[in-house]
Design a protein around this motif. Structure first.
Motif, mmCIF file in Angstrom:
data_model
loop_
_atom_site.group_PDB
_atom_site.id
_atom_site.type_symbol
_atom_site.label_atom_id
_atom_site.label_comp_id
_atom_site.label_asym_id
_atom_site.label_seq_id
_atom_site.Cartn_x
_atom_site.Cartn_y
_atom_site.Cartn_z
ATOM 1 N N ALA A 183 95.775 6.753 -26.029
ATOM 2 C CA ALA A 183 95.405 6.963 -27.449
ATOM 3 C C ALA A 183 95.090 8.429 -27.461
ATOM 4 O O ALA A 183 95.309 9.270 -28.425
ATOM 5 C CB ALA A 183 94.839 6.260 -28.123
ATOM 6 N N THR A 184 94.002 8.754 -26.428
ATOM 7 C CA THR A 184 93.389 10.156 -26.596
ATOM 8 C C THR A 184 94.707 11.195 -26.343
ATOM 9 O O THR A 184 94.761 12.266 -26.942
ATOM 10 C CB THR A 184 92.404 10.264 -25.326
ATOM 11 N N LEU A 185 95.378 10.568 -25.195
ATOM 12 C CA LEU A 185 96.505 11.824 -24.855
ATOM 13 C C LEU A 185 97.406 11.741 -26.073
ATOM 14 O O LEU A 185 98.055 13.210 -26.237
ATOM 15 C CB LEU A 185 97.151 11.241 -23.563
ATOM 16 N N PHE A 186 97.985 10.849 -26.624
ATOM 17 C CA PHE A 186 98.928 11.003 -27.832
ATOM 18 C C PHE A 186 98.482 11.496 -28.860
ATOM 19 O O PHE A 186 99.042 12.610 -29.449
ATOM 20 C CB PHE A 186 99.396 9.636 -27.934
ATOM 21 N N GLY A 228 93.390 7.896 -12.464
ATOM 22 C CA GLY A 228 92.662 7.062 -11.661
ATOM 23 C C GLY A 228 91.766 7.914 -10.925
ATOM 24 O O GLY A 228 91.291 7.659 -9.642
ATOM 25 N N VAL A 229 91.300 9.134 -11.213
ATOM 26 C CA VAL A 229 90.289 9.996 -10.810
ATOM 27 C C VAL A 229 88.735 9.537 -11.097
ATOM 28 O O VAL A 229 88.434 9.055 -12.258
ATOM 29 C CB VAL A 229 90.373 11.339 -11.212
ATOM 30 N N PRO A 230 87.857 9.349 -10.105
ATOM 31 C CA PRO A 230 86.470 8.694 -10.312
ATOM 32 C C PRO A 230 85.859 9.805 -11.208
ATOM 33 O O PRO A 230 85.912 10.827 -11.033
ATOM 34 C CB PRO A 230 85.990 8.425 -8.900
ATOM 35 N N PRO A 231 84.608 9.232 -11.955
ATOM 36 C CA PRO A 231 84.437 8.077 -12.094
ATOM 37 C C PRO A 231 85.082 7.713 -13.755
ATOM 38 O O PRO A 231 84.338 6.720 -14.304
ATOM 39 C CB PRO A 231 82.851 8.100 -12.099
ATOM 40 N N LEU A 232 86.079 7.993 -13.803
ATOM 41 C CA LEU A 232 86.563 7.965 -15.239
ATOM 42 C C LEU A 232 87.250 6.303 -15.236
ATOM 43 O O LEU A 232 87.564 5.546 -14.186
ATOM 44 C CB LEU A 232 87.758 8.775 -15.631
ATOM 45 N N PRO A 269 89.081 12.112 -33.844
ATOM 46 C CA PRO A 269 89.607 10.710 -33.012
ATOM 47 C C PRO A 269 89.696 10.777 -31.828
ATOM 48 O O PRO A 269 89.264 9.901 -30.999
ATOM 49 C CB PRO A 269 90.897 10.448 -33.995
ATOM 50 N N TYR A 270 90.337 11.837 -31.280
ATOM 51 C CA TYR A 270 90.789 11.589 -29.724
ATOM 52 C C TYR A 270 89.422 12.276 -29.171
ATOM 53 O O TYR A 270 89.444 12.090 -27.936
ATOM 54 C CB TYR A 270 91.869 12.639 -29.588
ATOM 55 N N LEU A 271 88.441 13.171 -29.746
ATOM 56 C CA LEU A 271 87.228 13.501 -29.034
ATOM 57 C C LEU A 271 86.422 11.979 -28.877
ATOM 58 O O LEU A 271 85.722 11.946 -27.767
ATOM 59 C CB LEU A 271 86.556 14.238 -29.877
ATOM 60 N N ILE A 272 86.589 11.258 -29.859
ATOM 61 C CA ILE A 272 85.534 9.953 -29.661
ATOM 62 C C ILE A 272 86.329 9.100 -28.724
ATOM 63 O O ILE A 272 85.575 8.454 -27.599
ATOM 64 C CB ILE A 272 85.482 9.216 -31.096
ATOM 65 N N LEU A 273 87.763 9.055 -28.723
ATOM 66 C CA LEU A 273 88.214 8.083 -27.565
ATOM 67 C C LEU A 273 87.901 8.797 -26.431
ATOM 68 O O LEU A 273 87.875 8.196 -25.374
ATOM 69 C CB LEU A 273 89.846 8.362 -27.820
ATOM 70 N N ALA A 274 87.809 10.055 -25.983
ATOM 71 C CA ALA A 274 87.697 10.765 -24.801
ATOM 72 C C ALA A 274 86.308 10.387 -24.299
ATOM 73 O O ALA A 274 86.064 9.984 -22.978
ATOM 74 C CB ALA A 274 87.798 12.402 -24.739
ATOM 75 N N LEU A 275 85.284 10.482 -25.149
ATOM 76 C CA LEU A 275 84.054 9.960 -25.020
ATOM 77 C C LEU A 275 84.003 8.425 -24.419
ATOM 78 O O LEU A 275 83.062 8.086 -23.609
ATOM 79 C CB LEU A 275 82.972 10.131 -26.083
ATOM 80 N N VAL A 276 84.535 7.633 -25.366
ATOM 81 C CA VAL A 276 84.752 6.193 -24.892
ATOM 82 C C VAL A 276 85.323 6.050 -23.467
ATOM 83 O O VAL A 276 84.877 5.338 -22.585
ATOM 84 C CB VAL A 276 85.477 5.603 -25.901
ATOM 85 N N THR A 277 86.284 6.899 -23.224
ATOM 86 C CA THR A 277 86.872 7.097 -21.688
ATOM 87 C C THR A 277 85.663 7.283 -20.702
ATOM 88 O O THR A 277 85.851 6.392 -19.715
ATOM 89 C CB THR A 277 88.073 7.866 -21.684
ATOM 90 N N VAL A 278 84.867 8.129 -21.067
ATOM 91 C CA VAL A 278 84.017 8.567 -20.097
ATOM 92 C C VAL A 278 82.804 7.604 -20.050
ATOM 93 O O VAL A 278 82.484 7.149 -18.932
ATOM 94 C CB VAL A 278 83.309 9.740 -20.429
ATOM 95 N N ALA A 279 82.614 6.716 -21.214
ATOM 96 C CA ALA A 279 81.616 5.578 -21.033
ATOM 97 C C ALA A 279 82.085 4.589 -20.190
ATOM 98 O O ALA A 279 81.115 3.940 -19.671
ATOM 99 C CB ALA A 279 81.433 5.389 -22.765
ATOM 100 N N ILE A 280 83.349 4.166 -20.614
ATOM 101 C CA ILE A 280 83.736 2.887 -19.638
ATOM 102 C C ILE A 280 83.944 3.241 -18.286
ATOM 103 O O ILE A 280 83.610 2.535 -17.284
ATOM 104 C CB ILE A 280 85.171 2.558 -20.287
#
Length: 552
Positions: A218-221, A262-266, A338-349
């Motif tokens: 979703a971030t990428l799109f 699949g690059v760590p630590p994402l 929206p995609y900034l929030i999703l990027a932060l969620v990606t990092v958090a996960i």
């Protein structure tokens, strides 16, 4: 949603020659292709219901007699394959994967909805939902075939789609092929889970990757939507030099692309690593190799996408826009939030990946407590004992790192540092040209489908029209018409004119003569009229007297 635009104007088309599609064609292609999977799924559902007399997942799992009856009747394998073909169509897996690249005809927000959250994930969800039914009864003929099919279809699809993303020009098509590939990863994980005693690991790996993919895709799109909006083009080679002009979008795209690779630590690292471990635990080395090669290709096309879009020199298209007074700039907050929030969620996960995965294990483990471990032991569905899990994790980690190096170094050299022009490199080597054409033509799968199922069907219908409709049915119709016309003419002469008309003339002549004779009785003289009345009364009296005497 795919056929969103209400017209097929050229500017709304998706694809590049020879596979251009207007929105209406793209929507129809998705509709027809997914219906194939739906029909297969419905057939499987009806067959299962006819044997089990229920649609309930819990009842189907607790009362397994229907599976044994299906196996004895030889229908278990066909039903399992038909059941899986529903997710194959919905989740765009080989061989029903060709509709999803054309789904890019829809707007970017619609694309994000389809790829990240809803439509294509429905197939993975269904496979995960029926997973307990088959893993609980691996001793039934057809259960293992189900997992074999799921795993290999997923692995082949992952590699196939990833290879086609390498040559795609449209940024949304790169992401579309990526979706097909990552869904294949999820299917691969769910498939190999059925071959190991620790099947929960593979199951969790597939579900974990589903969650991760939903966030970073979703971030990428959405970020791609900002790029298309700002640059007024969907082609990556018409962008370039956007790193400083759109820094927030660049950062979000990099986070999403690295997580996808699949690059760590994402987040994508943990789920992809778990999938590789699951392949090793199941002893499925060919699938492990497929997954590793796909990981390398994924990193290659992800860096290619970022390099061409943001780091390459500014394209002529952008220079023309600037000459026209249109300056490319960062998207407004309402778009990039929206995609900034999703990027932060990606990092958090990604930061909490092991903890997140552990919670998934704790959640799903009790659900499979009814599965019989002795069935797995009897069938020898694992190649490694559980105590060697740490060594398997190390092998998977090393393989993942090697895949990143193999895929990342060439992409970094070609598209990040740009020391060598990819176009010139391809021109120098004929085998690269042939390989690029093969990938550009989508391995000729789409062309084959068009030739056989679209144009072939149209050609077949035209031949049927010429040879059957015109030469047979029309000729029969003409013969019947001529015979009916001849029969009607004969009926006209022989019956209509020869009999019916003559009878009409005779009757009319008799009536005319009778009326002429009867008219003579009407003289208008009163005595004659009175005589007629008296004679009529006398005749009536005589008639009544006779009736009385005869008892009538």
């Amino acid at each position: 949603l795919i056929g969103f635009w209400n017209s097929d104007e050229k500017k709304y088309w998706v694809g590049t020659p020879p596979d251009d599609y207007p929105p209406s064609y793209a929507g129809m292609k998705a509709f027809i292709t997914t219906r194939i999977g739906d029909v297969c799924l419905l057939i499987a559902i009806f067959i299962i219901y006819s044997y089990a007399h229920t649609f309930s997942f819990l009842e189907l799992q607790n009362n397994s007699e229907w599976m044994y009856v299906l196996a004895r009747s030889g229908l278990m394998v066909p039903v399992a394959i038909l059941l899986f073909f529903g997710p194959v169509g919905k989740s765009a897996q080989f061989p029903l994967h060709e509709w999803l690249p054309e789904a890019m005809a829809g707007p970017t927000a619609v694309s994000a909805l389809i790829h990240a959250a809803t439509l294509v994930k429905a197939g993975v969800y269904l496979v995960a939902r029926v997973f307990p039914l088959f893993v609980s009864h691996l001793d039934v003929a057809g259960a293992q075939e189900f997992f074999i099919t799921v795993a290999w279809i997923g692995g082949i699809t992952a590699l196939l789609a990833a290879s086609q993303a390498v040559v795609a020009r449209e940024i949304k098509k790169v992401l579309a092929y990526s979706t097909i590939s990552q869904i294949g990863y999820m299917m691969l994980a769910l498939g190999v889970a059925g071959f190991a005693v620790d099947f929960t690991s593979g199951y969790v790996a597939g579900v974990f990757h589903l969650v991760n993919h939903a966030v970073f895709k979703a971030t990428l799109f959405l970020a791609a939507g900002s790029l298309i909006h700002a640059c007024e083009t969907k082609y990556m080679d018409e962008m370039g030099g956007l790193r400083k002009l759109m820094p927030i979008t660049f950062l979000c795209m990099v986070v999403g692309a690295l997580s996808l690779s699949g690059v760590p630590p994402l987040s994508g690292f943990w789920s992809k690593d778990a999938i590789l471990v699951s392949c090793l635990k199941a002893g499925q080395y060919p699938l492990f190799i497929l997954a590793a090669i796909t990981a390398a290709i994924t990193f290659f096309y992800s860096l290619r996408m970022v390099g061409i879009t943001f780091l390459k020199h500014r394209s002529k298209h952008l220079e023309e826009l600037e000459h026209e007074g249109i300056h490319v700039h960062e998207a407004p907050k309402v778009m990039y939030a929206p995609y900034l929030i999703l990027a932060l969620v990606t990092v958090a996960i990604g930061v909490s990946g092991p903890i997140f995965e552990e919670h998934l294990h704790a959640f799903f483990e009790p659900i499979f407590h009814t599965v019989k471990p002795q069935i797995h032991a009897a069938l020898a569905v694992t190649a490694f004992p559980s105590e060697e899990a740490s060594s398997l994790n190390l092998i998977a980690l090393i393989t993942s790192a090697l895949a990143l190096l193999i895929g990342g170094l060439p992409a970094y050299y070609l598209y990040i540092t740009q020391k060598v022009s990819p176009a010139r490199l391809v021109e120098k080597h004929s085998w690269l040209q042939r390989f690029q054409i093969l990938l550009w033509k989508r391995l000729y799968i789409n062309s084959f489908y068009n030739r056989v199922f679209v144009y072939g069907l149209i050609e077949f219908s035209q031949r049927i029209f010429k040879n059957l409709e015109v030469k047979v049915i029309d000729r029969i119709s003409f013969v019947v018409r001529d015979r009916v016309m001849g029969l009607s003419l004969w009926s006209l002469k022989a019956i209509e004119l020869g009999i019916i008309d003559r009878i009409n003339y005779v009757v009319s002549t008799l009536i005319v003569r009778f009326s002429g004779w009867f008219r003579r009785t009407q003289t208008g003289l009163l005595p004659i009229n009175m005589l007629a009345v008296e004679l009529s009364l006398l005749a009536l009296l005589i008639s009544m007297t006779l009736m009385f005497l005869m008892g009538w």
